[in-house]
Design an enzyme around this catalytic site. Sequence first.
Site, PDB file in Angstrom:
ATOM      1  CG  LEU A 223      -1.813  -1.082   1.305  1.00 42.14           C
ATOM      2  CD1 LEU A 223      -2.948  -1.009   2.338  1.00 42.14           C
ATOM      3  CD2 LEU A 223      -2.695  -1.261  -0.162  1.00 42.14           C
ATOM      4  CB  CYS A 224       4.523   1.918  -0.113  1.00 39.20           C
ATOM      5  SG  CYS A 224       4.777   1.675   1.541  1.00 39.20           S
ATOM      6  CG  HIS A 225       1.278   6.739  -1.970  1.00 40.59           C
ATOM      7  ND1 HIS A 225       0.823   6.579  -0.676  1.00 40.59           N
ATOM      8  CD2 HIS A 225       0.194   7.133  -2.751  1.00 40.59           C
ATOM      9  CE1 HIS A 225      -0.375   6.875  -0.612  1.00 40.59           C
ATOM     10  NE2 HIS A 225      -0.890   7.147  -1.704  1.00 40.59           N
TER      11      HIS A 225
ATOM     12  CG  MET B 207       6.428   2.672   4.991  1.00 39.14           C
ATOM     13  SD  MET B 207       6.598   1.573   6.554  1.00 39.14           S
ATOM     14  CE  MET B 207       6.879  -0.097   6.010  1.00 39.14           C
ATOM     15  CD  GLU B 208       9.203   4.984   0.599  1.00 42.99           C
ATOM     16  OE1 GLU B 208       8.091   4.803   0.071  1.00 42.99           O
ATOM     17  OE2 GLU B 208       8.951   5.769   1.807  1.00 42.99           O
TER      18      GLU B 208
ATOM     19  CG  ASP C 259      23.428 -13.140   0.677  1.00 46.84           C
ATOM     20  OD1 ASP C 259      23.065 -14.368   0.732  1.00 46.84           O
ATOM     21  OD2 ASP C 259      23.629 -12.620  -0.508  1.00 46.84           O
TER      22      ASP C 259
END
Length: 163
Positions: free
Chosen positions: A77-79, A114-115, A129
């Site tokens: 739901l992020c733009h 969020m970014e 990793d």
Amino acid sequence: MTNESLTHLDEHGHAHMVDVSDKAQTKRVAIAQAQLSMKSETLKLIIEGGLPKGDVLATARIAGIQAAKKTSDLIPLCHPLMLSKVSIDINLLSDTKLEILCECTLTGKTGVEMEALTGASVAALTLYDMCKAVDKGIVIQNIALVEKKGGKSGDWSMLNEQA
């Protein structure tokens, strides 16, 4: 908690992307962190560039930047945002701990929290990793928003919350 306070739910409780078309364009900045704990021998290899996969810090920085730019592809739901800046800083906290800070900036109608969180998380995952061959016990922890500036809700800092 009511549905009105959860902005990604409509009046029926269904998930939706928030309409930001009426919001003002403002400068927005967010900084997020992730920390990694590992054996001191592993951290020494990272710092000295002694791992077989090459410069793991440079690779983690690039991965974090790419991830921040692709956040809307990962978080439903992020733009999609046109970020004007993404930076990844990796700091030594002790002989067994690294901190990743991801800063995202834009001028737009929605925040970049969020970014920044995605960038810090993916940079940490990339370090894991690239180092897991020598240390499978690396722990990624303390993924958190550190600070945000701008937007309707104003400025916020983790330091102020903890005070």
